[in-house]
Design a protein around this motif. Structure first.
Motif, short mmCIF file in Angstrom:
data_model
loop_
_atom_site.label_atom_id
_atom_site.label_comp_id
_atom_site.label_asym_id
_atom_site.label_seq_id
_atom_site.Cartn_x
_atom_site.Cartn_y
_atom_site.Cartn_z
N SER A 1 39.09 1.67 -53.78
CA SER A 1 40.41 1.95 -54.79
C SER A 1 40.37 1.59 -56.00
O SER A 1 39.64 0.62 -56.57
N GLU B 1 44.91 3.81 -57.06
CA GLU B 1 44.74 5.12 -56.69
C GLU B 1 43.43 5.01 -55.63
O GLU B 1 42.38 4.45 -55.84
N SER B 2 43.51 5.84 -54.51
CA SER B 2 42.68 5.75 -53.41
C SER B 2 42.48 7.18 -52.69
O SER B 2 43.71 7.60 -52.30
N SER B 3 41.42 7.74 -52.72
CA SER B 3 41.39 9.22 -52.20
C SER B 3 42.45 10.21 -52.85
O SER B 3 42.88 10.86 -52.00
N GLY B 4 42.42 10.20 -54.14
CA GLY B 4 43.38 10.81 -54.92
C GLY B 4 44.92 10.60 -54.76
O GLY B 4 45.47 11.48 -55.30
N GLU B 5 45.22 9.66 -54.00
CA GLU B 5 46.68 9.13 -53.74
C GLU B 5 46.90 8.01 -54.67
O GLU B 5 46.10 7.08 -54.49
N GLU C 1 49.31 4.70 -55.46
CA GLU C 1 50.17 3.63 -54.39
C GLU C 1 50.79 2.65 -55.52
O GLU C 1 49.87 2.00 -56.20
#
Length: 98
Positions: A56, A75-79, A81
C-alpha cells in the motif's frame, strides 16, 4: 544480541550481531528482528487493535492543523481508502518487498 563486529569502513567494533548458529552460520540480523516483530504484531494480543497494510502507498494524511493527523489516504491495487486511526506510524524503510 551479544556479539559486536566491524563492518564496511568502521574503524572499531560498532555493529551488534547475534551469535552464530550452532552450525557456525551467521544469523540474519534484519530478518530475525523483522520476523520476531511481525510474529508479535500478528499475535492474538494485537488482532483487534492493529491493522498492518502491505503493498500500500500513503497518498496523503487525514486531519487538520488544529486536530493533527487523524489517519491516512492509502492506495492499494489502484483503489483509494481512507484509514482513520488514533495513531499513525509512518515507516519508510526499504520498499523492495513491501
Amino acid at each position: 544480541m551479544k556479539d559486536s563486529t566491524r563492518l564496511g569502513g568502521h574503524s572499531f567494533r560498532r555493529t551488534w550481531r547475534f551469535s552464530p548458529m550452532p552450525d557456525g552460520r551467521p544469523q540474519p540480523v534484519g530478518w530475525t528482528i523483522m520476523k520476531t516483530l511481525m510474529d508479535a504484531l500478528k499475535s492474538d494480543e494485537y488482532k483487534d487493535r492493529l491493522n498492518i497494510k502491505l503493498n500500500s502507498a500513503v497518498k496523503g494524511f487525514l486531519g487538520s492543523e488544529e486536530n493533527g493527523v487523524l489517519g491516512v489516504l492509502s492506495e492499494s491495487s489502484g483503489e483509494m481508502e481512507e484509514i482513520r486511526a488514533d495513531a499513525v506510524v509512518l515507516a519508510s524503510g526499504g520498499t523492495l518487498r513491501s
